[in-house]
Design a protein around this motif. Sequence first.
Motif, PDB file in Angstrom:
ATOM      1  N   THR A 148     -31.855 -43.354 -16.261  1.00 20.68           N
ATOM      2  CA  THR A 148     -31.146 -43.164 -14.995  1.00 20.68           C
ATOM      3  C   THR A 148     -31.505 -44.198 -13.931  1.00 20.68           C
ATOM      4  O   THR A 148     -30.882 -44.219 -12.876  1.00 20.68           O
ATOM      5  CB  THR A 148     -31.424 -41.756 -14.433  1.00 20.68           C
ATOM      6  OG1 THR A 148     -32.840 -41.603 -14.225  1.00 20.68           O
ATOM      7  CG2 THR A 148     -30.942 -40.679 -15.394  1.00 20.68           C
ATOM      8  N   ALA A 149     -32.491 -45.045 -14.197  1.00 22.64           N
ATOM      9  CA  ALA A 149     -32.900 -46.041 -13.199  1.00 22.64           C
ATOM     10  C   ALA A 149     -33.759 -47.109 -13.848  1.00 22.64           C
ATOM     11  O   ALA A 149     -34.369 -46.890 -14.910  1.00 22.64           O
ATOM     12  CB  ALA A 149     -33.679 -45.378 -12.057  1.00 22.64           C
ATOM     13  N   ASP A 158     -26.599 -43.661 -13.469  1.00 27.30           N
ATOM     14  CA  ASP A 158     -27.262 -43.470 -12.181  1.00 27.30           C
ATOM     15  C   ASP A 158     -26.576 -42.455 -11.275  1.00 27.30           C
ATOM     16  O   ASP A 158     -26.763 -42.471 -10.064  1.00 27.30           O
ATOM     17  CB  ASP A 158     -27.424 -44.812 -11.455  1.00 27.30           C
ATOM     18  CG  ASP A 158     -26.139 -45.624 -11.410  1.00 27.30           C
ATOM     19  OD1 ASP A 158     -25.092 -45.086 -11.807  1.00 27.30           O
ATOM     20  OD2 ASP A 158     -26.193 -46.781 -10.978  1.00 27.30           O
ATOM     21  N   GLY A 159     -25.812 -41.539 -11.847  1.00 27.55           N
ATOM     22  CA  GLY A 159     -25.232 -40.448 -11.076  1.00 27.55           C
ATOM     23  C   GLY A 159     -25.093 -39.227 -11.959  1.00 27.55           C
ATOM     24  O   GLY A 159     -25.002 -39.335 -13.187  1.00 27.55           O
ATOM     25  N   ASP A 183     -34.247 -42.514  -9.776  1.00 30.62           N
ATOM     26  CA  ASP A 183     -33.082 -42.597  -8.901  1.00 30.62           C
ATOM     27  C   ASP A 183     -32.889 -44.053  -8.496  1.00 30.62           C
ATOM     28  O   ASP A 183     -33.711 -44.618  -7.764  1.00 30.62           O
ATOM     29  CB  ASP A 183     -33.256 -41.709  -7.669  1.00 30.62           C
ATOM     30  CG  ASP A 183     -31.972 -41.585  -6.880  1.00 30.62           C
ATOM     31  OD1 ASP A 183     -31.656 -42.513  -6.118  1.00 30.62           O
ATOM     32  OD2 ASP A 183     -31.277 -40.558  -7.042  1.00 30.62           O
ATOM     33  N   GLN A 184     -31.828 -44.651  -8.982  1.00 28.89           N
ATOM     34  CA  GLN A 184     -31.577 -46.065  -8.743  1.00 28.89           C
ATOM     35  C   GLN A 184     -31.382 -46.376  -7.263  1.00 28.89           C
ATOM     36  O   GLN A 184     -31.799 -47.426  -6.778  1.00 28.89           O
ATOM     37  CB  GLN A 184     -30.356 -46.522  -9.540  1.00 28.89           C
ATOM     38  CG  GLN A 184     -30.100 -48.018  -9.504  1.00 28.89           C
ATOM     39  CD  GLN A 184     -31.162 -48.830 -10.225  1.00 28.89           C
ATOM     40  OE1 GLN A 184     -31.917 -48.295 -11.045  1.00 28.89           O
ATOM     41  NE2 GLN A 184     -31.230 -50.122  -9.921  1.00 28.89           N
ATOM     42  N   SER A 185     -30.780 -45.442  -6.519  1.00 28.11           N
ATOM     43  CA  SER A 185     -30.529 -45.705  -5.098  1.00 28.11           C
ATOM     44  C   SER A 185     -31.837 -45.835  -4.322  1.00 28.11           C
ATOM     45  O   SER A 185     -31.951 -46.679  -3.417  1.00 28.11           O
ATOM     46  CB  SER A 185     -29.658 -44.596  -4.496  1.00 28.11           C
ATOM     47  OG  SER A 185     -30.341 -43.353  -4.475  1.00 28.11           O
ATOM     48  N   ARG A 205     -41.006 -46.275  -6.305  1.00 27.77           N
ATOM     49  CA  ARG A 205     -40.843 -45.219  -7.299  1.00 27.77           C
ATOM     50  C   ARG A 205     -41.534 -43.954  -6.799  1.00 27.77           C
ATOM     51  O   ARG A 205     -42.519 -43.496  -7.372  1.00 27.77           O
ATOM     52  CB  ARG A 205     -41.413 -45.668  -8.644  1.00 27.77           C
ATOM     53  CG  ARG A 205     -40.589 -46.801  -9.280  1.00 27.77           C
ATOM     54  CD  ARG A 205     -41.395 -47.583 -10.295  1.00 27.77           C
ATOM     55  NE  ARG A 205     -40.597 -48.640 -10.896  1.00 27.77           N
ATOM     56  CZ  ARG A 205     -40.390 -49.834 -10.361  1.00 27.77           C
ATOM     57  NH1 ARG A 205     -40.911 -50.116  -9.162  1.00 27.77           N
ATOM     58  NH2 ARG A 205     -39.655 -50.740 -10.981  1.00 27.77           N
ATOM     59  N   ALA A 209     -37.945 -39.667  -6.177  1.00 26.14           N
ATOM     60  CA  ALA A 209     -37.077 -40.172  -7.247  1.00 26.14           C
ATOM     61  C   ALA A 209     -37.248 -39.345  -8.514  1.00 26.14           C
ATOM     62  O   ALA A 209     -36.271 -39.008  -9.192  1.00 26.14           O
ATOM     63  CB  ALA A 209     -37.385 -41.640  -7.515  1.00 26.14           C
ATOM     64  N   VAL A 212     -35.616 -35.841  -7.960  1.00 26.36           N
ATOM     65  CA  VAL A 212     -34.153 -35.921  -8.047  1.00 26.36           C
ATOM     66  C   VAL A 212     -33.726 -36.103  -9.501  1.00 26.36           C
ATOM     67  O   VAL A 212     -32.766 -35.469  -9.972  1.00 26.36           O
ATOM     68  CB  VAL A 212     -33.626 -37.079  -7.176  1.00 26.36           C
ATOM     69  CG1 VAL A 212     -32.150 -37.349  -7.465  1.00 26.36           C
ATOM     70  CG2 VAL A 212     -33.830 -36.774  -5.702  1.00 26.36           C
ATOM     71  N   GLY A 213     -34.455 -36.954 -10.246  1.00 26.85           N
ATOM     72  CA  GLY A 213     -34.108 -37.184 -11.645  1.00 26.85           C
ATOM     73  C   GLY A 213     -34.257 -35.942 -12.492  1.00 26.85           C
ATOM     74  O   GLY A 213     -33.432 -35.676 -13.386  1.00 26.85           O
ATOM     75  N   ARG A 216     -31.402 -33.525 -11.615  1.00 28.15           N
ATOM     76  CA  ARG A 216     -30.155 -34.019 -12.213  1.00 28.15           C
ATOM     77  C   ARG A 216     -30.117 -33.685 -13.707  1.00 28.15           C
ATOM     78  O   ARG A 216     -29.103 -33.223 -14.225  1.00 28.15           O
ATOM     79  CB  ARG A 216     -30.050 -35.528 -11.997  1.00 28.15           C
ATOM     80  CG  ARG A 216     -28.789 -36.151 -12.564  1.00 28.15           C
ATOM     81  CD  ARG A 216     -28.885 -37.659 -12.595  1.00 28.15           C
ATOM     82  NE  ARG A 216     -29.014 -38.236 -11.262  1.00 28.15           N
ATOM     83  CZ  ARG A 216     -30.013 -39.001 -10.874  1.00 28.15           C
ATOM     84  NH1 ARG A 216     -30.989 -39.285 -11.718  1.00 28.15           N
ATOM     85  NH2 ARG A 216     -30.052 -39.494  -9.654  1.00 28.15           N
TER      86      ARG A 216
END
Length: 444
Positions: A148-149, A158-159, A183-185, A205, A209, A212-213, A216
């Motif tokens: 994802t990142a 990445d979403g 999380d790439q953002s 990092r 992040a 969130v990962g 998700r």
Amino acid sequence: MFDTLITGGTVVNADGQKRADVGIRHGKIVALLAPGETAMARSFVNATGMQLLPGLVDAHAHLREPGLTQKEDFESGTHAAALGGVTTILDMPTDDPWTATAGQLSQKMASAAGRVSVDVGFQAVLCKDDRPLDELLALAPVSLELFTADVPDLYRFDGIGAVAEMLRRVPKAGPVIGVSPGDQSLLEASAGRGGSDISAFLASRPPLAEAVGIARAVLAAAETGARVHVRQINSKAGLDVWRRLRDLADVTVETTPQNLFFTADDYAGPDGANLKGSPPFRSHEDVAALRLAVSEGVISIMATDHAPHSKAEKSAAYPAFADIPGGMPGLQTLLPVMLDLVAEKLIDLPALVRMCSHNPARRFGLGRSKGAIAVGCDADILVIDFGHDTAIANADQVCRAGYTPFDGRHTAGYLTDVFLRGECVVSQGVLLLPGRGQIVRHVS
């Protein structure tokens, strides 16, 4: 008539331990006998006073073939694994090239054949394009990995929409999907702020992040019904999310031993480059939270993320701390470090087996043959003497990195012998039978 009978030991499985003699025939465990029960065998192994554990299954390792063999190769990595009691390695797909197609996976399997000293299962990476999965799945990889990142665009989901859509494409009867949380953002936002020191690397990092990962991954698994395994959790924020959401889906998580022993403060020391990896080590509060989660059984699997680099690569000068190649060796030290946690009473021996043998074998489709000392399983057996300890030293490491983050540590217990499908492949720290490993595949 048994080929081999191991007598006098205490058999440790995920659900407990008991005295039993272990009968082996044609590489399989065929009987667990009452201690001292009369039986015929071609050879006998006296394990009186010893603990017998199933061989460890490392669900997250990088053997670096093809393309990165200056860092590690099949011979050196599996040699290290055998000395460390890891009898099955699940190899990640991030080599050069990445293992993304049936052709690449087939070539990797063919290259490993006859060169591995423990059993190896291979993992393949999922791509964002619409390539069919049928040919890849026909080769029975032990997992499909979803990132994802912090990876090339072709492999980056990445979403949550992209993650869920990919999860829907994998058949329910297929292998588990390994998700590396990130999380790439947040990574890109941090890069925009600049900085080249250790603090900039940590900020790129953050625990947010990871949290969130994980959210998700769990929510996408709940929506799609997919079976997911979350890679390398190591922050309190990530653990808090995991505790709240884990019952929503068929999801498991892993961590690594090094996450229980090191903090971000260690990056400032003389071994900082050798310790640099991703996700980065966290604060003392994060380590305490992770240790509590391990003791409570909240962590499903303990893996190594064995990811060695050559000495020259780690010791070179780089513009930024983030540019230092990330990763460290771990295969040879997994068992002794886990035994140290037993000595600390953070876990007991059945919990060690649960996290390092039973759970990874079952999660990755090897449960019919690996992960237990039980009738019908491969005779992958570790003989451990708690009358002696183990001194971990850089000089003894056989992987190409030539060091261990646990250098200088003395751990409880000593691995005297390693059996792979009934053959003694390691005795007293010496690899006796190189090349005896086989390629293992996911079985639904």
